[in-house]
Design a protein around this motif. Structure first.
Motif, mmCIF file in Angstrom:
data_model
loop_
_atom_site.group_PDB
_atom_site.id
_atom_site.type_symbol
_atom_site.label_atom_id
_atom_site.label_comp_id
_atom_site.label_asym_id
_atom_site.label_seq_id
_atom_site.Cartn_x
_atom_site.Cartn_y
_atom_site.Cartn_z
ATOM 1 N N THR A 1 51.166 -8.324 73.330
ATOM 2 C CA THR A 1 51.061 -7.194 74.266
ATOM 3 C C THR A 1 50.059 -6.168 73.767
ATOM 4 N N GLU B 1 63.086 -16.264 62.083
ATOM 5 C CA GLU B 1 62.419 -16.656 63.320
ATOM 6 C C GLU B 1 62.571 -15.618 64.429
ATOM 7 N N THR B 2 63.744 -15.011 64.528
ATOM 8 C CA THR B 2 63.963 -14.026 65.600
ATOM 9 C C THR B 2 62.991 -12.867 65.475
ATOM 10 N N GLU B 3 62.889 -12.296 64.252
ATOM 11 C CA GLU B 3 61.998 -11.165 64.026
ATOM 12 C C GLU B 3 60.536 -11.585 64.163
ATOM 13 N N ASP C 1 69.710 -6.466 61.798
ATOM 14 C CA ASP C 1 70.618 -5.609 62.574
ATOM 15 C C ASP C 1 71.522 -4.795 61.655
ATOM 16 N N GLU D 1 55.336 -11.456 70.005
ATOM 17 C CA GLU D 1 55.281 -11.015 71.405
ATOM 18 C C GLU D 1 54.741 -9.593 71.501
ATOM 19 N N GLU D 2 55.159 -8.737 70.589
ATOM 20 C CA GLU D 2 54.638 -7.365 70.565
ATOM 21 C C GLU D 2 53.133 -7.365 70.305
ATOM 22 N N ASN E 1 59.294 -14.062 66.070
ATOM 23 C CA ASN E 1 58.940 -14.278 67.477
ATOM 24 C C ASN E 1 58.788 -12.964 68.234
ATOM 25 N N SER E 2 59.692 -12.010 67.990
ATOM 26 C CA SER E 2 59.593 -10.720 68.692
ATOM 27 C C SER E 2 58.346 -9.965 68.257
ATOM 28 N N THR E 3 57.983 -10.070 66.976
ATOM 29 C CA THR E 3 56.775 -9.402 66.484
ATOM 30 C C THR E 3 55.527 -10.000 67.120
ATOM 31 N N ARG F 1 51.695 -17.802 61.710
ATOM 32 C CA ARG F 1 53.112 -17.447 61.678
ATOM 33 C C ARG F 1 53.561 -17.161 60.236
#
Length: 453
Positions: free
Chosen positions: A151, A139-141, A440, A147-148, A143-145, A279
């Protein structure tokens, strides 16, 4: 002809070649006779030029060319037939070669210095296990993707007043200086490129507002100054002093909104129908991308395992001299010293891969290269179908690509396929240990596992 190899150390040798007249004269005579048939010299009918004159005019150059060709073939054949592990190219003894008198000598001696790699064996059983990474992307990756992507596919809106990150449109002016013309242009000022200590002047501006600023302080970067003024870089360099800017409009990037339009822009029209499907599809792409990156990391691990566990000695001083000679005028001794460890690593790795390929009969044929290039052409140009005309078009484009860049494209494709085949075989021979890691942890590993000298 006499040829002898003298090894001074395990990695350095000298190849001595002695030539007598019988080794080269018949070919020299044949070429001079051919010159005589083709020569067009005033006062003589074609094909009737005296042999003595042909000898005088062309004899030495033909002799030198023939012996050089003979030496090249002799050295290459000796290395191949004796399976010498040569690194770099044979370096001729220039001093001895320069001392030859081509006008009087009929017997010649040449020396070549050879750099050799030490003997080694590839024992897969002696190599340690190599991790087979699986990167956990959740989910973290995701959601950040997203958002990118929002943009990246952002839209433009008009803002009442400027904020950091906006684009400000208007008229840029500077009054005339002594013996100069006034400067005036319609332009756009990207606030992202304005110096931090000058930025507050450009925040909160509305249509019709006027701001005065020093051009070099606001845009210390010459490229940014050129973009802001619409001038060429060399012209913008000399700009200085105070300018005024009158605001006509302010635009702002607004992140794309989640919806069908956004889904279609990212994945293609109607690829998904709702956010849940979107998603799932994006996460699938993320995992696929990380899978490729994991494969690349594993390749680095495999190569490092080969280098760490297979000892190969190289002729260091010979190779440094060869690099200087081979790149004469383009590289210095300091450059060689700085780059040598990386170069030596690649040499060792290629020796190991070549040996693995030889012992396991790994080959890449022209048809292999063509088939891979055909697939690349289909993907890049979106060719679909399997009719004869389509096949001919794909083959024509593939062949043209492989011939471009003086054949370098073919060699790059060949080397890539050769390397891939060797790595795949190594994977079959080694023990691969599955290992799940976070994104990470993966990034830390990539940083720590970059190829080392």
């Amino acid at each position: 002809m006499e040829i002898a190899l003298e090894k001074s150390t395990e990695t350095n040798a000298s190849l001595r070649i002695k030539l007598t007249k019988s080794d080269y004269q018949s070919e020299v005579d044949k070429k001079l006779k051919d010159y005589g048939r083709r020569a067009s010299i005033k006062g003589f009918r074609p094909g009737k030029v005296p042999t003595s004159l042909i000898q005088k005019m062309y004899g030495k150059s033909v002799l030198v060319d023939e012996i050089n060709e003979l030496l090249k073939n002799t050295v290459n054949n000796y290395i191949r037939d004796n399976k010498l592990q040569v690194v770099g190219d044979p370096l001729p003894d220039r001093e001895k070669a320069d001392a030859i008198d081509w006008d009087t000598q009929s017997e010649f001696e040449f020396n070549y210095n050879l750099g050799l790699a030490s003997d080694f064996e590839v024992d897969f059983n002696a190599l340690p296990p190599v991790p087979a990474y699986e990167i956990e992307a959740g989910e973290t990756e995701l959601n950040s993707t997203i958002e990118e992507l929002k943009t990246r596919f952002s839209g433009h809106t008009h803002a009442e007043e400027s904020a950091e990150g906006d684009m400000i449109y208007g008229e840029l002016k500077q009054d005339a200086k002594e013996e100069g013309e006034p400067f005036s242009t319609k332009t756009a000022l990207p606030t992202k490129q304005i110096a931090a200590n000058e930025l507050p002047k450009f925040i909160g501006l509305k249509k019709g507002d006027v701001v005065t600023f020093d051009i070099q302080k606001a845009f210390p970067d010459e490229k940014a100054r050129a973009l802001a003024t619409g001038l060429k870089a060399e012209e913008a360099t000399s700009l200085e002093g105070e300018f005024t800017f009158t605001v006509d409009d302010v635009t702002r990037n607004e992140p794309a909104e989640i919806g069908q339009e956004f889904f279609d822009k990212v994945l293609g029209k109607d690829a998904v129908e709702n956010e849940e499907q979107f998603r799932e599809k994006v996460l699938e792409i993320i995992k696929s991308n990380y899978g490729r990156e994991a494969t690349t990391l594993q390749r680095i691990e495999i190569e490092q395992a080969l280098l760490d566990n297979i000892a190969i000695s190289l002729p260091t001083e010979f190779l440094k001299q060869w690099l200087l000679t081979n790149n004469e005028g383009n590289i210095t001794e300091a450059d060689v010293e700085e780059q040598y460890d990386t170069f030596a690593r690649s040499v060792k790795l290629q020796l190991i891969k070549n040996k693995i390929a030889s012992e396991n009969e790994i080959n890449v044929s022209y048809e292999d290269v063509m088939e891979t290039t055909r697939s690349m052409v289909r993907e890049q140009f979106g060719f679909y179908g399997d009719d004869e005309q389509m096949k001919q078009s794909i083959d024509q484009i593939a062949r043209q690509y492989l011939m471009d860049e003086k054949g370098n494209n073919y060699m790059q494709m060949y080397n890539r396929m050769f390397d891939d085949k060797v790595i795949e075989l190594i994977k079959e021979k080694l023990t691969l240990e599955p290992k799940t890691i976070s994104v990470d942890e993966f990034k830390e590993l990539v940083s720590a596992r970059q190829p080392q000298a």
